[in-house]
Design a protein around this motif. Structure first.
Motif, PDB file in Angstrom:
ATOM      1  N   LEU A  11      -1.560  -8.774   1.576  1.00  9.17           N
ATOM      2  CA  LEU A  11      -2.951  -8.575   1.965  1.00  9.17           C
ATOM      3  C   LEU A  11      -3.939  -8.493   0.811  1.00  9.17           C
ATOM      4  N   THR A  12      -3.591  -7.772  -0.268  1.00  5.53           N
ATOM      5  CA  THR A  12      -4.605  -7.535  -1.304  1.00  5.53           C
ATOM      6  C   THR A  12      -4.058  -7.556  -2.720  1.00  5.53           C
ATOM      7  N   GLY A  13      -2.818  -7.169  -2.940  1.00  5.43           N
ATOM      8  CA  GLY A  13      -2.239  -7.217  -4.271  1.00  5.43           C
ATOM      9  C   GLY A  13      -2.884  -6.248  -5.234  1.00  5.43           C
ATOM     10  N   SER A  14      -2.612  -6.479  -6.521  1.00  2.00           N
ATOM     11  CA  SER A  14      -3.166  -5.612  -7.563  1.00  2.00           C
ATOM     12  C   SER A  14      -3.947  -6.395  -8.606  1.00  2.00           C
ATOM     13  N   GLY A  15      -4.184  -7.657  -8.346  1.00  3.69           N
ATOM     14  CA  GLY A  15      -4.902  -8.488  -9.308  1.00  3.69           C
ATOM     15  C   GLY A  15      -6.396  -8.218  -9.313  1.00  3.69           C
ATOM     16  N   ASP A  16      -7.054  -8.785 -10.328  1.00  2.00           N
ATOM     17  CA  ASP A  16      -8.503  -8.617 -10.478  1.00  2.00           C
ATOM     18  C   ASP A  16      -9.223  -9.639  -9.605  1.00  2.00           C
ATOM     19  N   THR A  17      -9.122  -9.462  -8.291  1.00  2.00           N
ATOM     20  CA  THR A  17      -9.631 -10.456  -7.349  1.00  2.00           C
ATOM     21  C   THR A  17     -10.789  -9.970  -6.495  1.00  2.00           C
ATOM     22  N   THR A  18     -11.051  -8.669  -6.517  1.00  2.07           N
ATOM     23  CA  THR A  18     -12.081  -8.147  -5.609  1.00  2.07           C
ATOM     24  C   THR A  18     -13.467  -8.694  -5.921  1.00  2.07           C
ATOM     25  N   GLY A  19     -13.715  -9.049  -7.180  1.00  2.87           N
ATOM     26  CA  GLY A  19     -15.002  -9.636  -7.540  1.00  2.87           C
ATOM     27  C   GLY A  19     -15.061 -11.135  -7.345  1.00  2.87           C
ATOM     28  N   LYS A  20     -13.932 -11.729  -6.986  1.00  2.00           N
ATOM     29  CA  LYS A  20     -13.868 -13.175  -6.821  1.00  2.00           C
ATOM     30  C   LYS A  20     -13.994 -13.614  -5.372  1.00  2.00           C
ATOM     31  N   SER A  21     -13.720 -12.710  -4.465  1.00  2.00           N
ATOM     32  CA  SER A  21     -13.863 -13.036  -3.043  1.00  2.00           C
ATOM     33  C   SER A  21     -14.233 -11.784  -2.270  1.00  2.00           C
ATOM     34  N   HIS A  47       2.584  -7.125   3.780  1.00  2.00           N
ATOM     35  CA  HIS A  47       2.927  -6.562   2.471  1.00  2.00           C
ATOM     36  C   HIS A  47       1.692  -5.860   1.924  1.00  2.00           C
ATOM     37  N   ILE A  48       1.855  -4.576   1.564  1.00  2.00           N
ATOM     38  CA  ILE A  48       0.703  -3.711   1.338  1.00  2.00           C
ATOM     39  C   ILE A  48       0.673  -3.143  -0.082  1.00  2.00           C
ATOM     40  N   HIS A  49      -0.416  -3.390  -0.784  1.00  2.00           N
ATOM     41  CA  HIS A  49      -0.869  -2.632  -1.943  1.00  2.00           C
ATOM     42  C   HIS A  49      -2.084  -1.826  -1.497  1.00  2.00           C
ATOM     43  N   VAL A  50      -2.487  -0.852  -2.301  1.00  3.09           N
ATOM     44  CA  VAL A  50      -3.753  -0.152  -2.047  1.00  3.09           C
ATOM     45  C   VAL A  50      -4.606  -0.187  -3.307  1.00  3.09           C
ATOM     46  N   ARG A  51      -5.892   0.075  -3.113  1.00  4.10           N
ATOM     47  CA  ARG A  51      -6.865   0.010  -4.211  1.00  4.10           C
ATOM     48  C   ARG A  51      -7.756   1.249  -4.218  1.00  4.10           C
ATOM     49  N   ASN A  52      -8.242   1.564  -5.402  1.00  8.20           N
ATOM     50  CA  ASN A  52      -9.224   2.633  -5.545  1.00  8.20           C
ATOM     51  C   ASN A  52     -10.465   2.266  -4.735  1.00  8.20           C
ATOM     52  N   ILE A  53     -10.881   3.161  -3.868  1.00  8.69           N
ATOM     53  CA  ILE A  53     -11.983   2.863  -2.963  1.00  8.69           C
ATOM     54  C   ILE A  53     -13.285   2.588  -3.703  1.00  8.69           C
ATOM     55  N   LEU A  54     -13.501   3.272  -4.810  1.00  9.81           N
ATOM     56  CA  LEU A  54     -14.764   3.136  -5.540  1.00  9.81           C
ATOM     57  C   LEU A  54     -14.778   1.953  -6.487  1.00  9.81           C
ATOM     58  N   THR A  55     -13.665   1.678  -7.145  1.00 11.48           N
ATOM     59  CA  THR A  55     -13.644   0.638  -8.184  1.00 11.48           C
ATOM     60  C   THR A  55     -13.004  -0.667  -7.736  1.00 11.48           C
ATOM     61  N   GLY A  56     -12.196  -0.617  -6.695  1.00  8.57           N
ATOM     62  CA  GLY A  56     -11.463  -1.804  -6.275  1.00  8.57           C
ATOM     63  C   GLY A  56     -10.237  -2.096  -7.112  1.00  8.57           C
ATOM     64  N   GLN A  57      -9.969  -1.258  -8.105  1.00  4.23           N
ATOM     65  CA  GLN A  57      -8.808  -1.461  -8.968  1.00  4.23           C
ATOM     66  C   GLN A  57      -7.534  -0.985  -8.253  1.00  4.23           C
ATOM     67  N   PRO A  58      -6.374  -1.487  -8.690  1.00  2.00           N
ATOM     68  CA  PRO A  58      -5.125  -1.075  -8.037  1.00  2.00           C
ATOM     69  C   PRO A  58      -4.880   0.416  -8.148  1.00  2.00           C
ATOM     70  N   SER A  59      -4.204   0.964  -7.161  1.00  6.39           N
ATOM     71  CA  SER A  59      -3.973   2.402  -7.097  1.00  6.39           C
ATOM     72  C   SER A  59      -2.534   2.687  -6.684  1.00  6.39           C
ATOM     73  N   ARG A  60      -2.055   3.885  -7.076  1.00  8.20           N
ATOM     74  CA  ARG A  60      -0.755   4.388  -6.633  1.00  8.20           C
ATOM     75  C   ARG A  60      -0.911   5.631  -5.749  1.00  8.20           C
ATOM     76  N   ASP A  61      -2.068   5.828  -5.189  1.00 11.86           N
ATOM     77  CA  ASP A  61      -2.376   7.038  -4.422  1.00 11.86           C
ATOM     78  C   ASP A  61      -1.603   7.033  -3.092  1.00 11.86           C
ATOM     79  N   ASP A  62      -0.682   7.986  -2.947  1.00 10.62           N
ATOM     80  CA  ASP A  62       0.126   8.070  -1.734  1.00 10.62           C
ATOM     81  C   ASP A  62      -0.723   8.216  -0.479  1.00 10.62           C
ATOM     82  N   ALA A  63      -1.830   8.942  -0.592  1.00  8.84           N
ATOM     83  CA  ALA A  63      -2.682   9.177   0.575  1.00  8.84           C
ATOM     84  C   ALA A  63      -3.297   7.872   1.087  1.00  8.84           C
ATOM     85  N   LEU A  64      -3.611   6.971   0.183  1.00 11.65           N
ATOM     86  CA  LEU A  64      -4.171   5.682   0.597  1.00 11.65           C
ATOM     87  C   LEU A  64      -3.133   4.867   1.360  1.00 11.65           C
ATOM     88  N   TYR A  65      -1.896   4.846   0.851  1.00  7.30           N
ATOM     89  CA  TYR A  65      -0.831   4.164   1.586  1.00  7.30           C
ATOM     90  C   TYR A  65      -0.651   4.780   2.974  1.00  7.30           C
TER      91      TYR A  65
END
Length: 295
Positions: A11-21, A47-65
């Motif tokens: 769905l989203t991955g951890s790449g620097d893509t949030t500013g590209k689409s 297949h699920i990654h999560v991202r920091n809500i404010l920055t869009g950068q990849p996250s390991r936050d269990d609560a987001l998962y």
């Protein structure tokens, strides 16, 4: 040729893509909505990654998962949940002083990478089967044999199916060793990842060679990034494998046309059907992979 194809949407991955689409999901609500839309479009697995809500950068936050999984569970679809466990392997070195790390380093133990898996017990989680020079610059993804054996043993104890991410032939060699050592419950599940610098290039002959290295009874999926994504759907099915699409790997439906996860899923479904195969339902995928449903 594979006649019953498990279709994964990454769905989203951890790449620097949030500013590209604008279609790359960031918040748990957006990621879950895309998972639900992909499942309705035909995806067997999300297949699920999560991202920091404010920055869009990849996250390991269990609560987001946990929130993403909760929202999917509350919906009218029931895809197989596949959580990444690859976050926490990034080592960025100063090329002039390689004993010093640079910003972007996020390096934790193999077991610590499983924190959200321990809590949520998804049906599948990933395990990245080797260390890799990850793209240009000085970013190294670190996943050592000791880390992998320890992580695989814990994943097996949890009753979660490991999807072994294979970025090159050496990764596949070691994954086969883990299977031989009994660290991976049958059937072993391999993901053959093509086109990620600097792992295995997008080459049909190389994919065939990697398939030839798989043990008897293995289940496997392959994907290629960017414009090769849809061609690799057909390539994988023809060689007997399952498939993966999604915005983690490719942002476009066609040249200049940005895609959504649901659109990429729909395109993959069409290709699979045009080859004379069918897409596995989530429950059929569970049977094929011998998954242990949680909850």
């Amino acid at each position: 040729m594979n006649r019953k194809v498990i279709l994964t949407c990454a769905l989203t991955g951890s790449g620097d893509t949030t500013g590209k689409s604008e279609h790359v999901p960031v918040t748990p609500e957006q990621i879950a909505a895309d998972a639900i839309a992909a499942a309705r479009a035909g995806a067997s697995v999300v297949h699920i990654h999560v991202r920091n809500i404010l920055t869009g950068q990849p996250s390991r936050d269990d609560a987001l998962y946990a929130e993403v999984v909760r929202l999917i569970a509350a919906s009218d679809v029931d895809p197989v949940i596949n959580l990444t466990a690859g976050m926490g392997g990034d080592l960025v070195l100063d090329p002039s002083e390689p004993t010093r790390t640079l910003p972007g380093t996020d390096l934790i133990s193999g077991l610590d990478r499983l924190s959200h898996v321990e809590k949520l017990l998804p049906e599948i989680c990933t395990i990245d089967c080797g260390t890799l020079n990850f793209g240009e610059g000085s970013n190294v993804y670190v996943s050592t044999p000791d880390m992998l054996r320890e992580g695989a043993a814990r994943i097996k104890e949890l009753g979660v199916k490991p999807e072994m991410e294979i970025f090159d032939t050496g990764n596949l060699w070691f994954a086969n060793v883990m299977v031989e050592e009994g660290l991976i419950a049958p059937p072993p599940l391999y993901q053959l990842c093509m086109g990620i610098p600097y792992g295995a290039p997008v080459d049909a002959g190389l994919l065939q060679a990697m398939v030839n290295m798989l043990p008897d009874g293995a289940a496997w999926t392959s994907f290629a990034i960017g414009r090769n994504q849809m061609a690799w759907v057909a390539q994988s099915v023809l060689l007997g494998g399952h498939v993966r699409v999604g915005l983690e790997d490719n942002l476009y439906l066609s040249k200049g046309v940005k895609a959504t996860n649901a659109q990429l899923t729909e395109r993959a479904v069409d290709i699979i059907h045009n080859l004379g195969s069918s897409v596995a339902t989530p429950d059929e995928a569970r049977d094929i992979l011998n998954l242990q449903r949680k909850g």
